[in-house]
Design a protein around this motif. Structure first.
Motif, mmCIF file in Angstrom:
data_model
loop_
_atom_site.group_PDB
_atom_site.id
_atom_site.type_symbol
_atom_site.label_atom_id
_atom_site.label_comp_id
_atom_site.label_asym_id
_atom_site.label_seq_id
_atom_site.Cartn_x
_atom_site.Cartn_y
_atom_site.Cartn_z
ATOM 1 N N SER A 1 -4.209 2.605 12.707
ATOM 2 C CA SER A 1 -4.018 2.204 11.308
ATOM 3 C C SER A 1 -4.778 3.109 10.346
ATOM 4 O O SER A 1 -4.312 3.376 9.234
ATOM 5 N N THR A 2 -5.938 3.603 10.779
ATOM 6 C CA THR A 2 -6.717 4.497 9.927
ATOM 7 C C THR A 2 -5.974 5.802 9.668
ATOM 8 O O THR A 2 -6.047 6.366 8.575
ATOM 9 N N LEU B 1 -2.955 8.921 5.507
ATOM 10 C CA LEU B 1 -1.704 9.460 4.981
ATOM 11 C C LEU B 1 -1.337 8.743 3.681
ATOM 12 O O LEU B 1 -0.873 9.364 2.721
ATOM 13 N N ASP B 2 -1.583 7.449 3.631
ATOM 14 C CA ASP B 2 -1.326 6.659 2.426
ATOM 15 C C ASP B 2 -2.146 7.172 1.239
ATOM 16 O O ASP B 2 -1.627 7.329 0.128
ATOM 17 N N VAL B 3 -3.421 7.455 1.487
ATOM 18 C CA VAL B 3 -4.301 7.953 0.427
ATOM 19 C C VAL B 3 -3.841 9.323 -0.061
ATOM 20 O O VAL B 3 -3.818 9.599 -1.272
ATOM 21 N N VAL B 4 -3.457 10.189 0.877
ATOM 22 C CA VAL B 4 -2.958 11.517 0.496
ATOM 23 C C VAL B 4 -1.702 11.379 -0.355
ATOM 24 O O VAL B 4 -1.552 12.047 -1.390
ATOM 25 N N ILE B 5 -0.793 10.510 0.052
ATOM 26 C CA ILE B 5 0.444 10.307 -0.697
ATOM 27 C C ILE B 5 0.154 9.762 -2.093
ATOM 28 O O ILE B 5 0.780 10.181 -3.076
ATOM 29 N N GLU B 6 -0.802 8.846 -2.195
ATOM 30 C CA GLU B 6 -1.180 8.315 -3.515
ATOM 31 C C GLU B 6 -1.662 9.425 -4.427
ATOM 32 O O GLU B 6 -1.311 9.469 -5.618
ATOM 33 N N ARG B 7 -2.474 10.327 -3.890
ATOM 34 C CA ARG B 7 -2.959 11.467 -4.674
ATOM 35 C C ARG B 7 -1.795 12.348 -5.117
ATOM 36 O O ARG B 7 -1.743 12.818 -6.256
#
Length: 273
Positions: A78-79, A84-90
Motif C-alpha cells: 500500500s505504501t 505513486l498517489d502523492v507523485v500524481i497529486e503533485r
C-alpha cells in the motif's frame, strides 16, 4: 527543461525529476522496474515521450536509485501505491487540466495497473511494458519457504532476487551497462517480493474492472516476467491493447526491438491525445 529534486514522503526522501517540452499536450508519470532507477529511462524512453509534447515526471521508488530506504525493501504494498498517489497529486497540481498518462515497466507496470484498479483517479491512459504480473521462472524452493517464514518474523531481511541480467536484453552492451550501474541492485525483502507477486495475480483476476485505455507490451522470450501473465490480463480486460514483441527480452526499450516498440507507443499515445 530538466529538473531534479527530493520529495518528502513519510520517513523517506524520494528522488524525482521532470522535464517538459515548450508546448505541453499532456503529462506522463514513469515508474521504473525492480532493482533499477528512473535514470535508465533518460536516454531512450523519456526523449520519445517529450517529442510527442508530453511533460515527463519520473521518480525512484523506495529503496531504489537515489531515493532513501533500505535497498530492496518497503513497508508494504500500500505504501508503494501511496507514493505513486502523492507523485500524481503533485503532477496534477502542476499541470492542472493536462491529460495524465502512466508508464510502468516490470514492477512499475504492476504498480500502475494496480493503481488504476484500486484507487480513485483521472488517468487518460496507461502503458505497461513487461508488467510484473507473473514470474517466468520459479524461485528456488528454499528461498520461497525461508521468505514466507521471514515475512512473519523479519520482513525487512534482504536476499538476492536471483534475477539474471542476461535476460534483460539481447544487446551485450546493454547487459554490461546494467551490471555496471552503481544504482542497480538485486536485493529484495519478503515484504517487497511476496506482496508484489500477490498483487500481480490479483490484477490478472480483476482486469475486467479496468476502465482506462491501456497499452500492454511484452517480449515473447522474456525469461524474467512471463508474457502469458500479460496475455491473461489482456484476455480478461475490455480496455487493453496487447502488443507482443516476438523474440523480445525483458527490457524492450533496451533490446533489439526498441525502435519498433517505441514507435508503437508513440502511435498509441498520439491516438489517445
Amino acid at each position: 527543461m530538466h529538473q531534479q529534486y527530493k520529495l518528502p514522503f513519510k520517513k523517506y526522501s524520494i528522488s524525482i525529476m521532470f522535464t517538459q517540452p515548450k508546448e505541453i499536450l499532456g503529462v506522463v508519470v514513469v515508474c521504473h522496474g525492480f532493482g533499477e532507477h528512473y535514470g535508465r529511462y533518460v536516454q531512450d524512453v523519456i526523449p520519445q515521450l517529450e517529442d510527442l509534447g508530453l511533460a515527463v515526471v519520473a521518480y525512484d521508488n523506495i529503496g531504489h536509485g537515489q531515493s532513501s530506504g533500505k535497498r530492496g525493501h518497503c513497508p508494504n504494498y500500500s505504501t508503494l501505491l501511496d507514493l505513486l498517489d502523492v507523485v500524481i497529486e503533485r503532477v496534477e497540481s502542476r499541470y492542472l487540466d493536462k491529460p495524465l498518462f502512466l508508464y510502468g515497466h516490470s514492477m512499475g507496470g504492476n504498480l500502475v495497473l494496480n493503481y488504476a484498479l484500486r484507487r480513485t483517479h483521472h488517468i487518460r491512459g496507461i502503458i505497461a511494458t513487461s508488467p510484473y504480473l507473473r514470474l517466468a521462472f520459479s524461485p528456488q524452493k528454499w528461498k520461497m519457504i525461508l521468505g514466507k517464514v521471514m515475512l512473519k518474523i523479519y520482513p525487512s531481511i534482504t536476499l538476492s532476487s536471483g534475477l539474471d541480467p542476461m535476460g534483460i536484453s539481447r544487446i551485450p552492451e546493454e547487459v554490461e551497462n546494467y551490471k555496471n550501474d552503481p544504482l542497480v541492485h538485486d536485493k529484495v525483502s519478503p515484504m517487497f517480493s511476496f506482496p508484489v507477486m500477490e498483487a500481480g495475480e490479483w490484477a490478472i483476476k480483476n482486469s475486467n474492472l479496468l476502465k482506462v485505455n491501456t497499452l500492454l507490451l511484452h517480449g515473447t522470450v522474456d525469461p524474467i516476467i512471463d508474457y502469458k501473465g500479460t496475455e491473461a490480463f489482456h484476455q480478461n480486460a475490455s480496455t487493453t491493447t496487447l502488443k507482443l514483441m516476438v523474440g523480445g527480452y525483458h527490457e524492450l526499450h533496451k533490446d533489439i526491438c526498441r525502435n519498433e516498440m517505441l514507435e508503437y507507443i508513440n502511435n498509441w499515445l498520439a491516438q489517445q491525445l
